[in-house]
Design a protein around this motif. Structure first.
Motif, PDB file in Angstrom:
ATOM      1  N   UNK A  56       0.869  -1.179   0.000  1.00 44.23           N
ATOM      2  CA  UNK A  56       0.000   0.000   0.000  1.00 44.23           C
ATOM      3  C   UNK A  56       0.904   1.226   0.000  1.00 44.23           C
ATOM      4  N   UNK A  57       0.509   2.218  -0.755  1.00 42.99           N
ATOM      5  CA  UNK A  57       1.290   3.463  -0.797  1.00 42.99           C
ATOM      6  C   UNK A  57       0.314   4.634  -0.825  1.00 42.99           C
ATOM      7  N   UNK A  58       0.543   5.610   0.059  1.00 41.48           N
ATOM      8  CA  UNK A  58      -0.387   6.736   0.178  1.00 41.48           C
ATOM      9  C   UNK A  58       0.385   8.055   0.135  1.00 41.48           C
ATOM     10  N   UNK A  59      -0.082   9.015  -0.662  1.00 46.37           N
ATOM     11  CA  UNK A  59       0.615  10.315  -0.727  1.00 46.37           C
ATOM     12  C   UNK A  59       0.358  11.139   0.532  1.00 46.37           C
ATOM     13  N   UNK A  60       1.326  11.976   0.871  1.00 44.07           N
ATOM     14  CA  UNK A  60       1.163  12.943   1.960  1.00 44.07           C
ATOM     15  C   UNK A  60       0.740  14.261   1.320  1.00 44.07           C
ATOM     16  N   UNK A  61      -0.546  14.535   1.399  1.00 47.04           N
ATOM     17  CA  UNK A  61      -1.127  15.694   0.718  1.00 47.04           C
ATOM     18  C   UNK A  61      -1.683  16.696   1.714  1.00 47.04           C
ATOM     19  N   UNK A 104       5.360  10.573   0.701  1.00 47.26           N
ATOM     20  CA  UNK A 104       4.489   9.400   0.696  1.00 47.26           C
ATOM     21  C   UNK A 104       4.857   8.458   1.830  1.00 47.26           C
ATOM     22  N   UNK A 105       3.900   7.580   2.143  1.00 43.51           N
ATOM     23  CA  UNK A 105       4.113   6.482   3.088  1.00 43.51           C
ATOM     24  C   UNK A 105       3.847   5.179   2.337  1.00 43.51           C
ATOM     25  N   UNK A 106       4.743   4.219   2.508  1.00 45.84           N
ATOM     26  CA  UNK A 106       4.535   2.917   1.864  1.00 45.84           C
ATOM     27  C   UNK A 106       4.674   1.809   2.903  1.00 45.84           C
ATOM     28  N   UNK A 107       3.782   0.826   2.791  1.00 40.55           N
ATOM     29  CA  UNK A 107       3.808  -0.367   3.637  1.00 40.55           C
ATOM     30  C   UNK A 107       3.781  -1.573   2.701  1.00 40.55           C
ATOM     31  N   UNK A 108       4.648  -2.570   2.947  1.00 44.55           N
ATOM     32  CA  UNK A 108       4.737  -3.706   2.018  1.00 44.55           C
ATOM     33  C   UNK A 108       5.075  -4.993   2.761  1.00 44.55           C
TER      34      UNK A 108
END
Length: 487
Positions: free
Chosen positions: A91-96, A104-108
């Motif tokens: 999962x990857x989510x932008x820091x907006x 961004x933050x990424x979890x894998x």
């Protein structure tokens, strides 16, 4: 950031690794600011392995993405980075913040049995919003601290108004110059060399710093800027980066205030059994080049030009307590000041003599009256010397004068006094007769705690004094320059 990453591994048990990337403001490059692995530690000397295809997807669309099985995901399955990193689910989510992308933050995970689901992505997206706000606040705080530090540093050299223009970009810090119309002031301690020889170097430095602190504050308060301090001398200017019709008035007003405050400062020195200091001031108005000179390693903002040189030469002609100005400075403010026109004088670099004026006082809208800096001797009706003082203010409509005293004395109300005003430009002191408005009982002017007395100028005895202090008056000296230099 580390606490956030630790929390991510707690929230998502399937995760093997989480990391946060932030974008540098100046380069827009993504920089890892934190990484957390469930098993083992990331080598700090080893570059963080990233999937550029995932980052590109998030940054292009500015939205969170989920890949339940990256190896079977048409978007990423053929990407070498996914294969090399063995990413199975991520999962990857932008820091907006608004439309601004901060990172961004990424979890894998690398385990095929572990997969992230849409509800996991909702949690990560919500968390990313909170992290983005925290990051933005931290960046704003850093910017404020950096701006405050820069402003504090600049205010050591320039007035607050000029610093605002520097900070806003109205004045460049590049190696360049521009022509301005303004007023230049030079001030110098008279007899500094002799004073220095009689004092220890540390005491001289301490005395200079106290004196310069007072002088610089007055310059800044009146919209001026300090160009440089050279030992016992100071150079200031008005008109950069924008010329103002009040530049000449502000500069001359500052010069008179400098002489007034120097008198009070000398009371402090007297209380400390130190000798007083005396100052001469010269001003000129004209075109000059102002800008940054030096090299990329060391830059100095300064003024150069013929009119700057002339201001310096006028200052060299000044005596104790004098404020000398050029014709160019006098013309715009001649209706505001009382002046003594000195004999024409030849200066280096000029083919004809220049006209110089000694300023004795000035109309002040700020104080609704008239300001001056005229040292005087105080005598009673029998001619007995009572002490010394300085005339600093007057209210022309009521013929009121403000006298500041430096000595112990008792004076009854309605007492008539004679003041002998010390004027460098006349053979005899200018005498005025005044009446005390209120009794003075045992006042003592020790240190800066001088006594302020309001007097009434007795008009029938003071035609010369009234004319001398009248705004717009200009009389000629009865001295030659040789006489003036001897004084």
């Amino acid at each position: 950031m580390q606490r956030i990453l630790d929390r991510l591994l707690d929230i998502f048990p399937a995760a093997d690794r989480s990391f946060i990337l932030l974008r540098e403001s100046h380069s827009q490059k993504l920089i890892p600011v934190g990484v957390k692995q469930r098993h083992g530690e990331q080598d700090p000397n080893e570059e963080l392995a990233l999937s550029q295809s995932i980052i590109k997807e998030v940054f292009t669309n500015k939205r969170s993405i989920l890949s339940v099985d990256a190896m079977d995901d048409d978007r990423f399955s053929q990407q070498a980075s996914i294969i090399n990193l063995s990413i199975r689910s991520m999962m990857c989510s932008p820091l907006l913040v608004g439309d601004e992308l901060l990172g961004l933050i990424q979890v894998e995970t690398n385990e095929s049995e572990q997969q992230f689901m849409p509800e996991d992505l909702q949690v990560l997206t919500g968390l990313s919003s909170q992290v983005a706000i925290a990051v933005k606040n931290a960046q704003l705080n850093e910017e404020i601290e950096a701006e405050t530090a820069r402003r504090t540093s600049l205010q050591r050299y320039f007035s607050p108004k000029f610093v605002d223009m520097l900070m806003s970009g109205d004045v460049t810090t590049a190696l360049s110059g521009k022509t301005y119309l303004g007023t230049i002031l030079f001030a110098d301690i008279i007899g500094f060399t002799a004073m220095s020889e009689a004092m220890a170097p540390a005491d001289v430095l301490a005395k200079l710093n106290r004196y310069l602190t007072i002088i610089q504050k007055l310059i800044y308060e009146n919209d001026g800027n300090v160009d440089k301090v050279n030992g016992d001398g100071i150079m200031a200017f008005w008109g950069v980066p924008h010329s103002d019709k009040s530049d000449e008035a502000n500069a001359v007003y500052t010069a008179l205030q400098m002489q007034r405050h120097l008198w009070s400062f000398n009371l402090d020195l007297q209380a400390e059994n130190q000798p007083p200091i005396h100052m001469g001031i010269g001003l000129n108005t004209g075109d000059f080049v102002a800008g940054n000179i030096g090299s990329e390693d060391k830059i100095e903002f300064t003024l150069i030009g013929d009119h700057v040189n002339l201001a310096s030469r006028i200052e060299h002609l000044s005596g104790r307590n004098q404020v000398l100005i050029s014709e160019a400075t006098w013309q715009p403010i001649k209706h505001l000041v009382s002046a003594v026109q000195l004999p024409p004088f030849m200066v280096k670099g000029k083919s004809t003599p220049i006209t110089i004026y000694s300023i004795r006082g000035m109309e002040s809208h700020e104080q609704n009256g008239y300001i001056m800096a005229l040292p005087c001797h105080i005598l009673d009706e029998n001619g007995r010397h009572l002490g010394r003082g300085i005339l600093t203010d007057s209210t022309p409509l009521s013929n009121g004068l403000c006298l500041r005293l430096s000595t112990h004395m008792e004076i009854e109300r309605e007492t008539v006094l004679t003041l002998q005003v010390e004027t460098v430009e006349y053979h005899q002191p200018l005498v005025c007769v005044v009446k005390v408005n209120s009794a003075l009982k045992g006042a003592h002017g020790g240190g800066s705690s001088y006594t302020k007395v309001v007097l009434t100028l007795m008009q029938e005895h003071n035609e010369d004094m009234i004319e001398f202090l009248r705004p717009g008056s200009c009389v000629a000296t009865n001295y030659t320059w040789n006489d003036l230099k001897r004084r």
